[in-house]
Design a protein around this motif. Structure first.
Motif, short mmCIF file in Angstrom:
data_model
loop_
_atom_site.label_atom_id
_atom_site.label_comp_id
_atom_site.label_asym_id
_atom_site.label_seq_id
_atom_site.Cartn_x
_atom_site.Cartn_y
_atom_site.Cartn_z
N VAL A 181 70.03 -8.42 125.80
CA VAL A 181 69.85 -9.77 126.31
C VAL A 181 70.23 -10.74 125.21
CG1 VAL A 181 68.10 -11.49 126.97
CG2 VAL A 181 68.05 -9.22 127.99
N THR A 182 71.06 -11.73 125.54
CA THR A 182 71.47 -12.73 124.57
C THR A 182 70.80 -14.06 124.90
OG1 THR A 182 73.63 -11.68 124.31
CG2 THR A 182 73.43 -13.95 123.54
N VAL A 183 70.13 -14.63 123.91
CA VAL A 183 69.52 -15.96 124.03
C VAL A 183 70.39 -16.92 123.23
CG1 VAL A 183 67.49 -17.37 123.55
CG2 VAL A 183 67.21 -14.97 124.23
N SER A 184 70.87 -17.97 123.89
CA SER A 184 71.72 -18.97 123.22
C SER A 184 71.06 -20.33 123.33
CB SER A 184 73.10 -19.04 123.88
OG SER A 184 73.73 -17.79 123.83
N GLY A 185 71.15 -21.11 122.27
CA GLY A 185 70.54 -22.43 122.30
C GLY A 185 71.02 -23.31 121.17
N VAL A 186 70.33 -24.42 120.99
CA VAL A 186 70.67 -25.41 119.97
C VAL A 186 69.39 -25.87 119.29
CG1 VAL A 186 71.67 -27.69 119.54
CG2 VAL A 186 72.69 -26.21 121.26
N ILE A 187 69.40 -25.86 117.96
CA ILE A 187 68.29 -26.42 117.20
C ILE A 187 68.70 -27.82 116.76
CG2 ILE A 187 66.86 -26.23 115.13
CD1 ILE A 187 67.24 -23.18 115.33
N LYS A 188 67.87 -28.81 117.11
CA LYS A 188 68.17 -30.20 116.78
C LYS A 188 67.16 -30.74 115.77
CE LYS A 188 70.08 -31.18 121.35
NZ LYS A 188 70.00 -32.02 122.56
N ASN A 189 67.66 -31.50 114.82
CA ASN A 189 66.79 -32.14 113.83
C ASN A 189 66.59 -33.59 114.23
OD1 ASN A 189 65.42 -33.15 111.64
ND2 ASN A 189 66.99 -32.64 110.13
N GLY A 190 65.44 -33.85 114.86
CA GLY A 190 65.12 -35.22 115.26
C GLY A 190 64.27 -35.94 114.23
N GLY A 191 64.04 -35.29 113.09
CA GLY A 191 63.24 -35.90 112.04
C GLY A 191 64.07 -36.78 111.12
N ASP A 192 63.42 -37.24 110.05
CA ASP A 192 64.12 -38.14 109.13
C ASP A 192 64.49 -37.47 107.81
OD1 ASP A 192 61.61 -37.81 108.14
OD2 ASP A 192 61.05 -39.93 108.18
N GLY A 193 64.28 -36.15 107.72
CA GLY A 193 64.62 -35.44 106.50
C GLY A 193 65.50 -34.24 106.79
N ILE A 194 66.07 -33.67 105.75
CA ILE A 194 66.90 -32.46 105.87
C ILE A 194 65.98 -31.27 106.12
CG2 ILE A 194 68.51 -30.95 104.67
CD1 ILE A 194 69.38 -33.42 103.04
N ARG A 195 66.35 -30.42 107.06
CA ARG A 195 65.53 -29.25 107.41
C ARG A 195 66.30 -27.97 107.08
NH1 ARG A 195 62.21 -32.70 106.94
NH2 ARG A 195 61.44 -33.93 108.68
N SER A 196 65.59 -27.03 106.47
CA SER A 196 66.19 -25.76 106.07
C SER A 196 66.02 -24.72 107.16
CB SER A 196 65.51 -25.26 104.79
OG SER A 196 65.87 -23.93 104.52
N GLY A 197 66.99 -23.78 107.24
CA GLY A 197 66.92 -22.71 108.24
C GLY A 197 66.27 -21.45 107.74
N GLY A 198 65.87 -21.39 106.47
CA GLY A 198 65.30 -20.18 105.90
C GLY A 198 64.00 -19.73 106.54
N GLN A 199 63.30 -20.64 107.17
CA GLN A 199 61.99 -20.32 107.76
C GLN A 199 62.07 -19.54 109.06
OE1 GLN A 199 60.38 -24.25 108.50
NE2 GLN A 199 62.42 -24.98 108.96
N LEU A 221 64.76 -9.90 105.85
CA LEU A 221 65.00 -11.02 104.95
C LEU A 221 66.07 -10.71 103.91
CD1 LEU A 221 61.40 -12.36 104.34
CD2 LEU A 221 63.31 -13.63 105.32
N ALA A 222 66.07 -9.48 103.43
CA ALA A 222 67.03 -9.10 102.39
C ALA A 222 68.47 -9.22 102.88
CB ALA A 222 66.76 -7.67 101.93
N LYS A 223 68.72 -8.88 104.14
CA LYS A 223 70.08 -8.91 104.68
C LYS A 223 70.41 -10.20 105.41
CE LYS A 223 71.41 -4.57 103.86
NZ LYS A 223 72.66 -4.14 103.31
N ASN A 224 69.39 -10.93 105.88
CA ASN A 224 69.61 -12.10 106.74
C ASN A 224 68.73 -13.27 106.30
OD1 ASN A 224 71.09 -10.39 108.91
ND2 ASN A 224 69.14 -9.38 108.68
N PRO A 225 68.87 -13.76 105.06
CA PRO A 225 67.93 -14.78 104.57
C PRO A 225 68.01 -16.12 105.29
CG PRO A 225 69.73 -14.47 103.03
CD PRO A 225 69.88 -13.41 104.08
N ASN A 226 69.16 -16.55 105.73
CA ASN A 226 69.31 -17.85 106.41
C ASN A 226 69.77 -17.62 107.83
OD1 ASN A 226 68.68 -19.57 104.14
ND2 ASN A 226 70.59 -18.85 103.27
N SER A 227 68.84 -17.12 108.65
CA SER A 227 69.20 -16.71 110.00
C SER A 227 68.05 -17.01 110.95
CB SER A 227 69.49 -15.20 110.03
OG SER A 227 68.29 -14.48 109.78
N VAL A 228 68.23 -16.61 112.20
CA VAL A 228 67.16 -16.72 113.20
C VAL A 228 66.65 -15.32 113.55
CG1 VAL A 228 67.79 -18.95 114.19
CG2 VAL A 228 68.96 -16.90 114.99
N ALA A 229 66.66 -14.42 112.54
CA ALA A 229 66.30 -13.02 112.76
C ALA A 229 64.82 -12.80 113.04
CB ALA A 229 66.71 -12.18 111.54
#
Length: 199
Positions: free
Chosen positions: A94-112, A121-129
């Motif tokens: 199953v593939t889930v596709s979408g869009v993450i939007k930053n509606g805030g006033d600061g830069i947001r990191s994807g690492g979380q 984490l070791a193989k996919n540090p900046n992902s949606v894993a």
């Protein structure tokens, strides 16, 4: 002709034959990939649609309708996730596709969004894993698929999202049984969304 000369001639013929065989082997191993060689540093791939590779920082498949909105969930610091498609593919995922939007006033990191599992984490540090699907009927949780090198079949290489900007994402999971048509989707730092699976 002496035995010594005959032996020497055989050695020369054998050496020439071996050189020809090696040349053929090297030529056969080289192969022409028709310009479709994959970048060894590429960190995501989508096995559907003729095994096209998915680009980093993009959703899998270019046919996803960015205007479709199956669900919208809020995250921290002004972030929202809009889910455009949840599709069951014939390959058993199953593939889930979408869009993450930053509606805030600061830069947001994807690492979380990579989750807390150290192997992921070791193989996919900046992902949606870190995303999961829960089949409430079958009472089973599904984690993102990974390739044989431990890389997730999801969007990777996420950079910081500037205020007012958005980034397309995709995630692939093992498919629940066909009798399960609705799942709960969770991405770390975002609320849970109930999603219907399309065929």
């Amino acid at each position: 002709m002496s035995i010594r000369r005959t032996t020497k001639s055989r050695r020369v013929v054998a050496a020439a034959s071996m050189a020809a065989v090696l040349a053929l082997v090297v030529t056969g191993c080289g192969g022409d990939d028709g310009g479709t060689a994959k970048d060894p540093g590429s960190s995501s791939a989508k096995p559907s649609d003729g095994d096209k590779g998915a680009k980093e920082d993009t959703a899998a498949g270019d046919q996803v309708d960015q205007n479709a909105k199956l669900a919208q969930v809020n995250g921290r610091d002004g972030l929202t996730l809009v889910v455009n498609e949840v599709k069951r593919d014939s390959g058993g995922f199953v593939t889930v596709s979408g869009v993450i939007k930053n509606g805030g006033d600061g830069i947001r990191s994807g690492g979380q969004w990579a989750g807390t599992e150290s192997a992921v984490l070791a193989k996919n540090p900046n992902s949606v894993a870190g995303a999961t699907l829960v089949d409430k009927v079958g009472k089973k949780r599904y984690y993102i698929l990974r390739d044989t090198d431990g890389r997730c079949l999801c969007t990777t290489g996420l950079s910081a999202i500037q205020p007012g900007k958005s980034v397309s994402v995709f995630m692939q999971f093992p498919a629940p049984p066909e009798t399960s048509t609705e799942v709960d989707f969770t991405l770390p730092t975002f609320a849970t969304a109930s999603l219907k699976i399309s065929e």
